[in-house]
Design a protein around this motif. Structure first.
Motif, PDB file in Angstrom:
ATOM      1  N   LEU B 268      -0.979   4.290  -7.578  1.00  0.00           N
ATOM      2  CA  LEU B 268       0.402   4.156  -7.401  1.00  0.00           C
ATOM      3  C   LEU B 268       0.522   2.759  -8.571  1.00  0.00           C
ATOM      4  N   ALA B 269      -0.199   1.838  -8.455  1.00  0.00           N
ATOM      5  CA  ALA B 269       0.109   0.497  -8.994  1.00  0.00           C
ATOM      6  C   ALA B 269      -0.223   0.492 -10.369  1.00  0.00           C
ATOM      7  N   VAL B 270      -1.456   1.090 -10.680  1.00  0.00           N
ATOM      8  CA  VAL B 270      -1.832   1.096 -12.322  1.00  0.00           C
ATOM      9  C   VAL B 270      -0.785   1.111 -13.165  1.00  0.00           C
ATOM     10  N   PRO B 321      -5.375  -2.240  -1.037  1.00  0.00           N
ATOM     11  CA  PRO B 321      -3.841  -2.471  -0.651  1.00  0.00           C
ATOM     12  C   PRO B 321      -3.403  -3.811  -0.892  1.00  0.00           C
ATOM     13  N   LEU B 322      -4.466  -4.718  -0.763  1.00  0.00           N
ATOM     14  CA  LEU B 322      -4.088  -6.106  -0.979  1.00  0.00           C
ATOM     15  C   LEU B 322      -3.318  -6.270  -2.532  1.00  0.00           C
ATOM     16  N   ILE B 323      -4.069  -5.392  -3.327  1.00  0.00           N
ATOM     17  CA  ILE B 323      -3.652  -5.623  -4.831  1.00  0.00           C
ATOM     18  C   ILE B 323      -2.383  -4.581  -5.082  1.00  0.00           C
ATOM     19  N   GLY B 324      -2.535  -3.372  -4.247  1.00  0.00           N
ATOM     20  CA  GLY B 324      -1.410  -2.550  -4.504  1.00  0.00           C
ATOM     21  C   GLY B 324       0.137  -2.836  -3.771  1.00  0.00           C
ATOM     22  N   VAL B 328       4.009  -2.547  -5.261  1.00  0.00           N
ATOM     23  CA  VAL B 328       4.968  -1.813  -4.640  1.00  0.00           C
ATOM     24  C   VAL B 328       6.327  -2.460  -4.304  1.00  0.00           C
ATOM     25  N   LEU B 329       6.196  -3.719  -3.650  1.00  0.00           N
ATOM     26  CA  LEU B 329       7.096  -4.662  -3.503  1.00  0.00           C
ATOM     27  C   LEU B 329       7.864  -4.868  -4.523  1.00  0.00           C
ATOM     28  N   HIS B 330       7.198  -5.278  -5.565  1.00  0.00           N
ATOM     29  CA  HIS B 330       7.937  -5.788  -6.945  1.00  0.00           C
ATOM     30  C   HIS B 330       8.713  -4.569  -7.164  1.00  0.00           C
TER      31      HIS B 330
END
Lengths: 274, 338
Positions: B268-270, B321-324, B328-330
């Motif tokens: 999701l984040a990358v 999740p600490l990175i992701g 997601v919030l952003h």
């Protein structure tokens, strides 16, 4: 040139418009007008090849389009749709460059010639000041022009536009339609668009297709005025109380303008009259 | 700095992190001894170090690198195909399918051994099961994507699939043996060390096949950004592109999930990090960028997981999740502004 022969459009077994027989010459701008849900978009989608015709044929320069592959079609007809395009971080030049997809290779790399065509399209639409911006920062009117430039970069003889003026402010509506009319005449393209901006369509088109009661009546503004078709279309108001002859729109057949029958209080009307 | 420079920089980062992953681990081995072992010698007085470096850290680094690359690519493909910034392998229920496959093997068909001492046969069974689960979900999504043209409906279907598989897994947990549940929990924590040298060829072949197929999709993906109708009008065969796309994402998700457990948020984040850094949505640049950022992130996570320095390892699914989550919030906050 596009020719519709005995064309029936609709979904599944349900025909929305039957037996359409119309022609648009090259270098003409035709406006498709009619109430919501009469099938304007369905006609455009059928010509674009997004849905099959239920019956009849569509000829492009005398060739039957049903035999066209997706690739052939992409070089014959370009579209500007009503659906909102949301692409994050895409530059205007990149987006217009997508119009070159039918001509580029496997990875979609643009050649120098492709880039020239893109900048030509940008010039034609008059948006060189937007070239370096990203698409998601543009206003609705600017976006519409970028999508039009994409359609031009696609270099197709036919351009279809589904309500290109829908979300635009008044000035943008006028400038978009004027631009399309000029493009049709200068580049000899066939342009068919649907719109609800009837008053502008009357003034800025080579021909009108009026969709009403399941049929299309085509002609120039002048011929449709003379035959009374335009007046009939404009002055039929489903909301109006016909008994009182309370028409919302009055069509001035001499000046080809529309007048809104106002509902202001009589005293105000008197003041305005004086 | 143009896109090419940024990509070079990312590649350099990947190389550096890969080297760090070999020189730095949960056990302190002096750098000069690591260098010795890499050149084919044995560290004096420490024969076990060779095994740690060559059969532990080296395959683990490669696994992290490939997994990060695969998951990032998967996320990008899904986000473009569904034109949804929150799409990812986990959102569409693809890794839920893989989970279910693994759960059936570990919870129903035995699972009396812990994951650490599982034989090669046991591992292969997990891979096959995860693959079967992921591809079954992919097949379902493929069929439904023909019927449901709307992307939102497909996403909702994915969420529903996740719920259904989740409840089946709960049910399996309920009736499984204690060891079975334990194995499943350990697998669920995510782990880059379970591939090892024996399974590396299979893992490598499967993920590289998926990644190569993804590169072939560059042009259709660009057109899909404008929506299906525009893409079709630009001469793209939508049906075919979608099917290859679903196959690629299925293959990559199944492979990574089966070998390393469910690793959340990277997919999701990358792609978002790639768009933020490269400021483009053209896949010719985004795909390599996503692959490199995914690799960087996974390698960094793998380094972090050895932080305790006492021989134990923090599970990967604790770190990602600490990175992701901030990413997601952003996205959500940014969408609120739009």
């Amino acid at each position: 040139m596009i020719e519709l022969q005995h064309l029936t459009v609709g979904y599944g077994k349900k025909a929305i418009l039957s037996d359409i027989n119309q022609t648009i010459e090259s270098g003409q701008l035709v406006c498709l007008i009619g109430a919501n849900g009469v099938g304007k978009s369905t006609i455009l989608r059928t010509i674009a090849g997004f849905q099959p015709p239920l019956c009849g044929t569509i000829l492009l320069n005398e060739q039957d389009m049903s035999s066209f592959s997706t690739a052939q079609r992409s070089k014959a007809i370009s579209v500007v749709l009503t659906e909102r395009v949301e692409v994050p971080c895409m530059s205007v030049v990149d987006l217009i460059g997508m119009g070159r997809s039918p001509y580029t290779g496997f990875f979609g790399t643009l050649t120098k010639e492709d880039k020239n065509i893109i900048y030509e399209a940008i010039d034609m639409v008059g948006i060189s000041h937007l070239a370096t911006r990203t698409f998601d920062t543009l206003s609705d009117g600017e976006r519409q022009k970028v999508l039009l430039a994409k359609a031009l970069a696609q270099q197709t003889p036919v351009i279809l536009l589904d309500e290109p003026t829908a979300f635009l402010d008044f000035h943008a509506k006028v400038s978009t339609l004027r631009l399309l009319l000029r493009l049709a005449h200068e580049t000899n393209k066939t342009i068919l668009l649907s719109t609800h901006d009837v008053e502008m369509a009357i003034q800025l088109s080579d021909a009108l297709w009026i969709v009403q009661n399941g049929e299309i009546k085509a002609g120039t503004t002048l011929s449709l005025t003379e035959s009374g078709t335009l007046k009939h279309f404009l002055q039929i108001d489903p909301m109006a109380d016909a008994q009182k002859g309370n028409q919302g729109i009055i069509f001035d057949t001499e000046n080809l303008t529309l007048k809104i029958n106002n509902v202001v209080l009589p005293e105000t009307q008197n003041k305005l009259g004086n | 700095m143009n896109a090419q420079h940024k990509l070079n920089l990312l590649a350099l980062g990947t190389a550096l992190l890969a080297i760090c992953n070999i020189f730095w681990g949960s056990l302190d081995i002096p750098a000069k001894d690591v260098w010795c072992i890499l050149r084919g010698y044995e560290a004096a007085g420490h024969p076990a170090w060779s095994t740690i470096i060559l059969q532990g850290r080296l395959p683990q680094m490669l696994t992290a690198l490939l997994t990060g690359t695969a998951l990032g690519t998967c996320g990008l493909l899904l986000q473009t195909a569904f034109r949804n910034p929150l799409a990812g392998p986990s959102i569409l229920g693809i890794d839920a399918g893989a989970n279910l496959g693994v759960a059936i093997v570990l919870l129903l068909l035995g699972g009396t051994t812990t994951i650490g001492s599982l034989t090669l046969g046991g591992h292969l069974l997990i891979v096959v099961a995860a693959m079967a689960g992921a591809l079954a979900i992919m097949a379902l999504l493929m069929t439904l994507s023909k019927l449901l043209r709307s992307h939102v409906m497909l996403l909702i279907t994915g969420v529903v699939i996740s719920y259904v598989t989740g409840s089946i897994i709960q049910l399996l947990n309920y009736s499984a043996t204690e060891q079975g549940v334990h194995s499943f929990i350990i697998w669920g924590m995510g782990n880059f060390s379970s591939v090892g040298t024996e399974r590396m060829p299979v893992f490598c072949t499967l993920s590289c096949t998926g990644l190569l197929l993804a590169i072939l999709l560059i042009k259709p993906l660009d057109a899909l950004l404008l929506g299906d109708r525009y893409a079709e009008n630009l001469g793209i065969n939508i049906g075919k592109a979608r099917q290859i796309l679903l196959l690629v994402t299925g293959l990559l998700t199944a492979t990574t999930t089966a070998f390393c457990g469910p690793i959340s948020f990277i997919g999701l984040a990358v792609p978002h990090l790639a768009r933020l850094m490269l400021r483009t949505s053209r896949h010719k640049i985004l795909i390599p960028a996503t692959m490199l950022i995914g690799a960087n992130l996974a390698l960094a996570c793998n380094l972090l997981s050895t932080m305790p320095h006492d021989g134990s390892i923090i599970p990967i699914s604790v770190i990602t999740p600490l990175i992701g989550a901030p990413v997601v919030l952003h996205i959500i906050l940014k969408q609120r502004h739009d």
